[in-house]
Design a protein around this motif. Sequence first.
Motif, PDB file in Angstrom:
ATOM      1  N   GLN A   1      37.095  43.123  44.632  1.00  0.00           N
ATOM      2  CA  GLN A   1      36.720  41.731  44.402  1.00  0.00           C
ATOM      3  C   GLN A   1      37.934  40.815  44.248  1.00  0.00           C
ATOM      4  OE1 GLN A   1      34.001  41.837  41.037  1.00  0.00           O
ATOM      5  NE2 GLN A   1      32.775  43.393  42.063  1.00  0.00           N
ATOM      6  N   SER A   2      39.111  41.393  44.064  1.00  0.00           N
ATOM      7  CA  SER A   2      40.301  40.563  43.966  1.00  0.00           C
ATOM      8  C   SER A   2      40.625  39.897  45.302  1.00  0.00           C
ATOM      9  CB  SER A   2      41.498  41.391  43.483  1.00  0.00           C
ATOM     10  OG  SER A   2      41.809  42.414  44.418  1.00  0.00           O
ATOM     11  N   TRP A   3      40.281  40.536  46.415  1.00  0.00           N
ATOM     12  CA  TRP A   3      40.543  39.908  47.717  1.00  0.00           C
ATOM     13  C   TRP A   3      39.272  39.641  48.521  1.00  0.00           C
ATOM     14  CZ3 TRP A   3      41.648  45.229  47.206  1.00  0.00           C
ATOM     15  CH2 TRP A   3      40.949  46.089  48.069  1.00  0.00           C
ATOM     16  N   GLN A   4      38.124  40.263  48.131  1.00  0.00           N
ATOM     17  CA  GLN A   4      36.914  40.083  48.917  1.00  0.00           C
ATOM     18  C   GLN A   4      35.683  40.061  48.015  1.00  0.00           C
ATOM     19  OE1 GLN A   4      36.101  43.169  51.858  1.00  0.00           O
ATOM     20  NE2 GLN A   4      35.403  41.631  53.309  1.00  0.00           N
TER      21      GLN A   4
ATOM     22  N   GLY B   1      36.198  29.305  45.017  1.00  0.00           N
ATOM     23  CA  GLY B   1      37.399  30.057  45.315  1.00  0.00           C
ATOM     24  C   GLY B   1      37.081  31.222  46.238  1.00  0.00           C
ATOM     25  N   THR B   2      38.097  31.708  46.912  1.00  0.00           N
ATOM     26  CA  THR B   2      37.889  32.766  47.903  1.00  0.00           C
ATOM     27  C   THR B   2      38.541  34.090  47.538  1.00  0.00           C
ATOM     28  OG1 THR B   2      39.818  31.947  49.124  1.00  0.00           O
ATOM     29  CG2 THR B   2      37.651  31.131  49.806  1.00  0.00           C
ATOM     30  N   VAL B   3      39.661  34.049  46.798  1.00  0.00           N
ATOM     31  CA  VAL B   3      40.325  35.277  46.367  1.00  0.00           C
ATOM     32  C   VAL B   3      40.713  35.144  44.897  1.00  0.00           C
ATOM     33  CG1 VAL B   3      41.222  35.876  48.640  1.00  0.00           C
ATOM     34  CG2 VAL B   3      42.592  34.459  47.113  1.00  0.00           C
ATOM     35  N   ASN B   4      40.992  36.277  44.279  1.00  0.00           N
ATOM     36  CA  ASN B   4      41.401  36.320  42.871  1.00  0.00           C
ATOM     37  C   ASN B   4      42.776  36.983  42.806  1.00  0.00           C
ATOM     38  OD1 ASN B   4      38.791  35.362  41.488  1.00  0.00           O
ATOM     39  ND2 ASN B   4      38.089  36.980  42.864  1.00  0.00           N
ATOM     40  N   ALA B   5      43.777  36.227  43.227  1.00  0.00           N
ATOM     41  CA  ALA B   5      45.115  36.767  43.422  1.00  0.00           C
ATOM     42  C   ALA B   5      46.153  36.138  42.497  1.00  0.00           C
ATOM     43  CB  ALA B   5      45.542  36.570  44.875  1.00  0.00           C
ATOM     44  N   ASP B   6      45.707  35.428  41.447  1.00  0.00           N
ATOM     45  CA  ASP B   6      46.637  34.735  40.546  1.00  0.00           C
ATOM     46  C   ASP B   6      46.971  35.553  39.305  1.00  0.00           C
ATOM     47  OD1 ASP B   6      46.872  32.381  42.107  1.00  0.00           O
ATOM     48  OD2 ASP B   6      44.903  31.741  41.404  1.00  0.00           O
ATOM     49  N   GLY B   7      46.701  36.831  39.354  1.00  0.00           N
ATOM     50  CA  GLY B   7      46.991  37.704  38.220  1.00  0.00           C
ATOM     51  C   GLY B   7      45.822  38.611  37.916  1.00  0.00           C
TER      52      GLY B   7
END
Length: 247
Positions: A28-31, A38-44
């Motif tokens: 779920q961090s990238w998909q 929001g589309t990705v969870n890549a800020d930590g």
Amino acid sequence: MCRHLAYLGAETTLRDVVVVPPQGLYEQSWQPRMQKYGTVNADGFGVGWYADGDPQPARYRRAVPIWADASFADVARVTRTRALLAAVRSATEGTSQGEDAAAPYADGPWLFSHNGRLDAWPDGVGALAALLPPAELLRLESRCDSALLWALLRRRLTAGEPAGDAMAAVVAAAAAATEGRFNLLLTDGRTITATAFGDTLFIRETPDSVRVASEPDADGVWTEVPDRTLVTATREAVHLHPLPDRS
């Protein structure tokens, strides 16, 4: 926006709860499949867990995407626990970008995460911030909406208020102050307390565990929590309580 997950149950590894499940928190961090904002969870990302005999949890937090941290893969593979809270972050605009803004936040036995945002951040949340003494505002762990909500909740928990009552009161205060999404997640290693308020929340119960998550993985049967609901869960039972509407 973010995705988060809490687990209580039989001893397992961080890897088996956070990384291994298909369509689980790691993926779920990238998909994310159900994330509307929001589309990705890549800020930590961050994981907090409890060791047997120690009521105070350990934490591992980074300001990088979870898939970019090779060290976490090793930590997750060998670390065993009966309770954890994990989150991947999509930062609200105008908030801190460091690992101090990554959930879970912690104090004493508590771990906390917020999936959502205060829409009026930062200029329009003065009434909400005014509920804290100036000294507590100055001690916010990071400059972000989640840290403010955690400070409000922690103040009530420290005063001895039951977790469910404290969380419901914080969500009511946030909804009165601003539009937004207020899915909160809290554990002390024995109980999970959560809210569904503006975004999805799911529960999975097995004979030896319970999981509460922003969205389900592809392993097992999950039940969706209705919006405007407070969840209190232990390994033995799950209870749902309606939260008042914004009005």
